[in-house]
Write a protein that holds these residues in place. Structure first.
Motif, short mmCIF file in Angstrom:
data_model
loop_
_atom_site.label_atom_id
_atom_site.label_comp_id
_atom_site.label_asym_id
_atom_site.label_seq_id
_atom_site.Cartn_x
_atom_site.Cartn_y
_atom_site.Cartn_z
N GLY A 3 -50.85 -11.95 -1.75
CA GLY A 3 -50.15 -10.67 -1.61
C GLY A 3 -48.98 -10.51 -2.56
N HIS A 4 -49.07 -11.12 -3.76
CA HIS A 4 -47.94 -11.13 -4.68
C HIS A 4 -47.82 -9.88 -5.54
N GLY A 5 -48.80 -8.98 -5.46
CA GLY A 5 -48.73 -7.76 -6.25
C GLY A 5 -48.66 -8.04 -7.73
N SER A 6 -47.70 -7.41 -8.41
CA SER A 6 -47.53 -7.61 -9.85
C SER A 6 -46.61 -8.78 -10.16
N SER A 7 -46.21 -9.53 -9.13
CA SER A 7 -45.22 -10.60 -9.31
C SER A 7 -45.81 -11.99 -9.15
N GLY A 8 -47.12 -12.12 -9.38
CA GLY A 8 -47.76 -13.42 -9.17
C GLY A 8 -47.17 -14.52 -10.03
N VAL A 9 -46.91 -14.23 -11.30
CA VAL A 9 -46.31 -15.24 -12.18
C VAL A 9 -44.90 -15.56 -11.73
N THR A 10 -44.11 -14.52 -11.47
CA THR A 10 -42.72 -14.71 -11.09
C THR A 10 -42.57 -15.55 -9.83
N LEU A 11 -43.45 -15.35 -8.87
CA LEU A 11 -43.33 -16.04 -7.58
C LEU A 11 -44.12 -17.34 -7.52
N SER A 12 -44.90 -17.64 -8.56
CA SER A 12 -45.92 -18.68 -8.47
C SER A 12 -45.38 -20.03 -8.05
N TRP A 13 -44.36 -20.54 -8.71
CA TRP A 13 -43.88 -21.89 -8.39
C TRP A 13 -43.14 -21.93 -7.06
N GLY A 14 -42.36 -20.91 -6.77
CA GLY A 14 -41.65 -20.90 -5.48
C GLY A 14 -42.61 -20.86 -4.32
N CYS A 15 -43.60 -19.98 -4.37
CA CYS A 15 -44.57 -19.88 -3.29
C CYS A 15 -45.43 -21.14 -3.20
N ALA A 16 -45.80 -21.70 -4.36
CA ALA A 16 -46.64 -22.90 -4.36
C ALA A 16 -45.93 -24.07 -3.71
N HIS A 17 -44.67 -24.26 -4.02
CA HIS A 17 -43.92 -25.36 -3.40
C HIS A 17 -43.79 -25.15 -1.89
N SER B 75 -39.61 -11.87 -13.86
CA SER B 75 -38.61 -10.80 -13.72
C SER B 75 -38.18 -10.71 -12.26
N PRO B 76 -37.07 -10.04 -11.96
CA PRO B 76 -36.59 -9.96 -10.58
C PRO B 76 -37.61 -9.34 -9.65
N VAL B 77 -37.63 -9.81 -8.42
CA VAL B 77 -38.56 -9.31 -7.40
C VAL B 77 -37.75 -8.78 -6.22
N PHE B 78 -38.08 -7.57 -5.78
CA PHE B 78 -37.35 -6.94 -4.69
C PHE B 78 -38.25 -6.70 -3.48
N PRO C 20 -21.29 -5.27 -14.24
CA PRO C 20 -22.23 -6.28 -13.72
C PRO C 20 -21.85 -6.81 -12.35
N VAL C 21 -20.62 -6.56 -11.90
CA VAL C 21 -20.21 -7.03 -10.57
C VAL C 21 -21.07 -6.38 -9.50
N GLU C 22 -21.57 -5.17 -9.79
CA GLU C 22 -22.36 -4.45 -8.80
C GLU C 22 -23.81 -4.95 -8.72
N LEU C 23 -24.20 -5.82 -9.63
CA LEU C 23 -25.60 -6.23 -9.67
C LEU C 23 -25.99 -6.97 -8.40
N PRO C 24 -27.18 -6.69 -7.85
CA PRO C 24 -27.66 -7.43 -6.69
C PRO C 24 -28.04 -8.85 -7.09
N PRO C 25 -28.23 -9.74 -6.11
CA PRO C 25 -28.51 -11.14 -6.44
C PRO C 25 -29.80 -11.32 -7.23
N GLN C 26 -30.79 -10.44 -7.02
CA GLN C 26 -32.03 -10.56 -7.80
C GLN C 26 -31.76 -10.40 -9.29
N ALA C 27 -30.94 -9.40 -9.64
CA ALA C 27 -30.64 -9.17 -11.05
C ALA C 27 -29.74 -10.24 -11.61
N ARG C 28 -28.87 -10.80 -10.78
CA ARG C 28 -27.95 -11.84 -11.27
C ARG C 28 -28.69 -13.13 -11.63
N LEU C 29 -29.95 -13.26 -11.18
CA LEU C 29 -30.74 -14.42 -11.58
C LEU C 29 -31.16 -14.34 -13.04
#
Length: 341
Positions: free
Chosen positions: A309-323, A52-55, A110-119
């Motif tokens: 330090g990924h908090g509740s976003s460990g799965v969401t960030l896992s591949w990006g941070c690992a690379h 899910s989106p991470v802010f 939807p034009v107002e959506l931030p880039p995180q949500a647009r993903l």
């Protein structure tokens, strides 16, 4: 580790440690993952778990990490054995909840959506008639949903297939790992508080109730800043229901009153859960930090790459941070490496 390959010790066998180990091993490194608990006994095992989106901070980096992970999960979803699937989702909230996450007061714009949500794949406004009572705003989407018991098994097998090893080896200090390899990857999660003296790390208690799946396929997620919310994540044999967050709580004992509130809320949204059997109640401590840390620094004669330090976003960030962690390791192995943060 007797090998002609570049050697690394990864500390921690949750989703971040295993994913980082896979990235290194598949790049030709000789990797040992040292862990106090086997993957099936880590906090990652009890995650929901949905991309899910991470802010959180650092915002530009978390956006890039989130996007990289999405690409990886899309690919993995083509293989059912990974435990990853692209699931239909209904995301709901009051106006404050939607504004907090998606930065909009009007879901129809939807034009107002931030880039995180647009993903978010296939994100589109839901008709008000499609929303449960009590919710003003909703979105349909397609989101990577991860069955963690299967997924952690998949990552473990992928790591060993690439020549990596997982060893039950509690780490008392990072210097101990530095004696075994010139590159140490710190994926210790909440354990980084003691290993590094990082007092910015804090636990955030979470509790889920796991039910048999009565045939659900679509996940449900409420957006709110409140300490309790409604969510359920349907996997082939079970539905993981939540949720709750209690910052600063170290006690992992399940609270029967929380279990009852979770069941009441989820069954109100999805009546089919009323007849589902309760399999278990699971708890865990999310490793929260003001900012995710992916950085390199000296560790005696070795180098340490931090990824925690990924908090509740460990799965969401896992591949990006690992690379990124793997790239820092490769850069440090070719030079004396400067400190980055």
């Amino acid at each position: 580790m007797a090998s002609d390959a570049q050697q690394a010790v990864v500390v921690g066998a949750g989703v971040s440690g295993l994913t980082t180990g896979v990235c290194l091993a598949e790049a030709g490194w000789a990797v040992q993952v040292w862990t106090a608990a086997r993957p099936q006994a880590t906090t990652s095992m009890v995650a929901g778990a949905v991309w899910s989106p991470v802010f959180s901070e650092p915002v530009a980096k978390t956006l890039a990490w989130t996007e990289r992970s999405l690409r990886e999960f899309r690919t993995l979803s083509a293989d059912p054995s990974t435990g990853v699937r692209m699931a239909s989702a209904l995301i709901v909230g009051g106006r404050s909840g939607a504004a907090e996450l998606f930065g909009v007061a009007d879901a129809r714009n939807p034009v107002e959506l931030p880039p995180q949500a647009r993903l978010v794949p296939d994100l589109r406004p839901a008709d008000p008639t499609e929303l449960p009572d009590g919710f003003e705003i909703g979105f349909h989407a397609t989101m990577p949903l991860v069955d963690m018991p299967r997924y952690l098994g998949y990552l473990s097998e992928r790591l060993t297939a690439a020549g990596g090893e997982i060893e039950t080896h509690p780490v008392r200090s990072l210097a101990e790992a530095a004696d075994a390899a010139p590159i140490v990857i710190n994926c210790a999660g909440l354990g980084a508080r003691a290993l590094l003296g990082d007092d910015t790390m804090r636990p955030v208690f979470g509790q889920h109730v796991v039910l048999t799946n009565p045939g659900l396929e679509r996940l449900f997620l409420e957006l709110t800043a409140a300490p309790e919310w409604i969510c359920y994540f349907p996997h082939p044999q079970r539905v993981v229901c939540g949720g709750i967050r209690i910052p600063g709580r170290w006690d992992t004992t399940a609270d029967p009153e929380v279990t009852e509130r979770i069941l009441q809320r989820c069954r109100r949204i999805e009546p089919r859960l009323a007849d589902a059997e309760v399999i278990e109640t699971i708890t865990g401590l999310r490793p929260d930090r003001p900012a995710v840390r992916v950085a390199a620094e000296p560790l005696g004669r070795a180098r340490c790459i931090h990824n925690y330090g990924h908090g509740s976003s460990g799965v969401t960030l896992s591949w990006g941070c690992a690379h990124d962690a793997a790239h820092l390791a490769a850069d440090d192995s070719r030079s004396d490496g400067g400190v980055t943060d």
